[in-house]
Design an enzyme around this catalytic site. Structure first.
Site, PDB file in Angstrom:
ATOM      1  N   GLU A  35       0.814  -1.227   0.000  1.00 34.63           N
ATOM      2  CA  GLU A  35       0.000   0.000   0.000  1.00 34.63           C
ATOM      3  C   GLU A  35       0.849   1.281   0.000  1.00 34.63           C
ATOM      4  O   GLU A  35       0.387   2.333  -0.435  1.00 34.63           O
ATOM      5  CB  GLU A  35      -0.958   0.008   1.196  1.00 34.63           C
ATOM      6  CG  GLU A  35      -2.305  -0.623   0.890  1.00 34.63           C
ATOM      7  CD  GLU A  35      -3.039   0.039  -0.289  1.00 34.63           C
ATOM      8  OE1 GLU A  35      -3.215   1.273  -0.270  1.00 34.63           O
ATOM      9  OE2 GLU A  35      -3.418  -0.678  -1.224  1.00 34.63           O
ATOM     10  N   HIS A  37       3.623   1.725  -1.783  1.00 37.51           N
ATOM     11  CA  HIS A  37       3.854   1.941  -3.221  1.00 37.51           C
ATOM     12  C   HIS A  37       2.554   2.399  -3.899  1.00 37.51           C
ATOM     13  O   HIS A  37       2.565   3.249  -4.786  1.00 37.51           O
ATOM     14  CB  HIS A  37       4.323   0.648  -3.882  1.00 37.51           C
ATOM     15  CG  HIS A  37       5.604   0.084  -3.338  1.00 37.51           C
ATOM     16  ND1 HIS A  37       5.652  -1.110  -2.650  1.00 37.51           N
ATOM     17  CD2 HIS A  37       6.871   0.542  -3.368  1.00 37.51           C
ATOM     18  CE1 HIS A  37       6.902  -1.371  -2.298  1.00 37.51           C
ATOM     19  NE2 HIS A  37       7.677  -0.383  -2.712  1.00 37.51           N
ATOM     20  N   LEU A 184       4.867   0.221   6.415  1.00 36.93           N
ATOM     21  CA  LEU A 184       4.893  -0.839   5.402  1.00 36.93           C
ATOM     22  C   LEU A 184       6.253  -0.864   4.730  1.00 36.93           C
ATOM     23  O   LEU A 184       6.852   0.180   4.452  1.00 36.93           O
ATOM     24  CB  LEU A 184       3.799  -0.612   4.359  1.00 36.93           C
ATOM     25  CG  LEU A 184       2.360  -0.665   4.860  1.00 36.93           C
ATOM     26  CD1 LEU A 184       1.388  -0.570   3.689  1.00 36.93           C
ATOM     27  CD2 LEU A 184       2.103  -1.936   5.639  1.00 36.93           C
TER      28      LEU A 184
HETATM   29  P1  AMP Z   1      11.227   0.339  -2.471  1.00 35.39           P
HETATM   30  O1  AMP Z   1      10.507  -0.546  -3.422  1.00 35.39           O
HETATM   31  O2  AMP Z   1      11.246  -0.175  -1.067  1.00 35.39           O
HETATM   32  O3  AMP Z   1      12.583   0.745  -2.970  1.00 35.39           O
HETATM   33  O4  AMP Z   1      10.384   1.666  -2.363  1.00 35.39           O
HETATM   34  C1  AMP Z   1       9.970   2.361  -3.512  1.00 35.39           C
HETATM   35  C2  AMP Z   1       9.343   3.654  -3.105  1.00 35.39           C
HETATM   36  O5  AMP Z   1       8.215   3.406  -2.264  1.00 35.39           O
HETATM   37  C3  AMP Z   1      10.294   4.563  -2.303  1.00 35.39           C
HETATM   38  O6  AMP Z   1      10.120   5.906  -2.705  1.00 35.39           O
HETATM   39  C4  AMP Z   1       9.834   4.336  -0.900  1.00 35.39           C
HETATM   40  O7  AMP Z   1      10.109   5.424  -0.041  1.00 35.39           O
HETATM   41  C5  AMP Z   1       8.344   4.171  -1.099  1.00 35.39           C
HETATM   42  N1  AMP Z   1       7.769   3.475   0.050  1.00 35.39           N
HETATM   43  C6  AMP Z   1       8.161   2.299   0.585  1.00 35.39           C
HETATM   44  N2  AMP Z   1       7.452   2.005   1.702  1.00 35.39           N
HETATM   45  C7  AMP Z   1       6.600   3.045   1.889  1.00 35.39           C
HETATM   46  C8  AMP Z   1       5.603   3.359   2.868  1.00 35.39           C
HETATM   47  N3  AMP Z   1       5.345   2.545   3.896  1.00 35.39           N
HETATM   48  N4  AMP Z   1       4.927   4.514   2.734  1.00 35.39           N
HETATM   49  C9  AMP Z   1       5.171   5.361   1.716  1.00 35.39           C
HETATM   50  N5  AMP Z   1       6.095   5.127   0.749  1.00 35.39           N
HETATM   51  C10 AMP Z   1       6.800   3.989   0.839  1.00 35.39           C
END
Ligand code: AMP
Length: 278
Positions: A35, A37, A184
């Site tokens: 959620e 993402h 998350l």
């Molecule tokens: P990742 O796939 O973990 O590299 O994250 C991709 C993007 O999703 C990054 O900009 C993260 O900061 C964002 N993201 C990951 N977890 C969350 C979350 N719980 N709330 C908001 N954005 C998130």
């Protein structure tokens, strides 16, 4: 929904979109979507003509002892979520397409990239900025969406985008949490039920800190001490209260600050943070 797998194909498609004067919103991820993402994708769809998701587990941002091989890969579910949310395309290049033999160019943001997670994961942000610069070059977005969950990452990418004149508007979205407060993360999949309970210490500690700051506490030391006390069931990597813009440590809170935590719960490294403006 289009699936593009090479920088050349991605670039040709974004050039065609730009030629029609349509705006491109971009959400870079490593997949295993949740959620958090989804909140970035919803914003990208709402604010742009075209919305592109990238799914790429970037080897350059993992140290050799880290979880690159185990990182969850759930492309079919990711594609279904992107489609459902109205994304226009997914850019999912292979490591070989991104880093072919002879690949030699890296982007390094000094200062902002060396503290907090940069200190405990040397080379991590160099991998992040390098891949985001490459993704921006292929996707050519007008706006790119990042989560406050990785607040330092947003600061580093803003700096890189300004310094390299990339002309992309960086949009930061709030942290999405589970009902119990846990931020998350794709890495939450690694947690056993017992570890998941202990992991709640991070958000509980941040809640306590926020309450202290809102009640008028102006000194960093008592806030950090209270946070560390709540974190006694996890292995703290760092707890820092820093200036929200420069990420320099602060002792007295006079402007916007970021309270950032990194901790290990079992083998899983988790991060979380809260922003506060007095
Ligand atoms: P990742 O796939 O973990 O590299 O994250 C991709 C993007 O999703 C990054 O900009 C993260 O900061 C964002 N993201 C990951 N977890 C969350 C979350 N719980 N709330 C908001 N954005 C998130």
């Amino acid at each position: 929904m289009k699936i593009l797998t090479t920088p050349e194909a991605m670039r040709a498609w974004s050039d065609a979109v730009r030629a029609e004067r349509r705006t491109i919103g971009f959400v870079p991820t490593m997949g295993a979507l949740h959620e958090g993402h989804a909140s970035l994708m919803r914003a990208a769809v709402a604010q742009n003509d075209i919305a592109v998701l990238s799914v790429f587990v970037n080897p350059a941002q993992f140290a050799p002892n880290e979880d690159y091989d185990q990182y969850p890969r759930t492309f079919d579910a990711d594609r279904a979520m992107a489609q459902e949310l109205g994304m226009t395309a997914i850019y999912a290049p292979t490591p070989q397409a991104m880093y072919p033999d002879g690949y030699s160019t890296y982007v390094d943001v000094k200062g902002l990239g060396d503290v907090l997670c940069g200190a405990s994961r040397p080379g991590h942000f160099r991998g992040v900025t390098t891949v985001v610069a490459k993704l921006f070059a292929a996707v050519r977005p007008h706006r790119a969406y990042f989560g406050q969950k990785d607040a330092q990452q947003v600061a580093v990418i803003r700096r890189m985008t300004a310094d390299l004149d990339l002309g992309v508007e960086i949009v930061e979205m709030p942290i999405v949490r589970d009902a119990d407060g846990l931020a998350l993360s794709s890495r939450n999949k690694y947690l056993s039920p017992e570890e998941r309970v202990r992991a709640l210490g991070l958000s509980r500690a941040l809640c306590l800190a926020q309450a202290m700051l809102e009640a008028g506490e102006q000194q960093a030391a008592p806030v950090l001490e209270a946070v560390r006390e709540v974190l006694h069931e996890v292995e703290v990597d760092y707890v820092e209260l820093v200036d929200a813009a420069t990420l320099a440590r602060v002792e007295r809170i006079t402007g916007p600050v970021l309270l950032a935590i990194a901790a290990r719960v079992g083998a899983t490294r988790l991060i979380d943070n809260v922003r506060f403006t007095p």
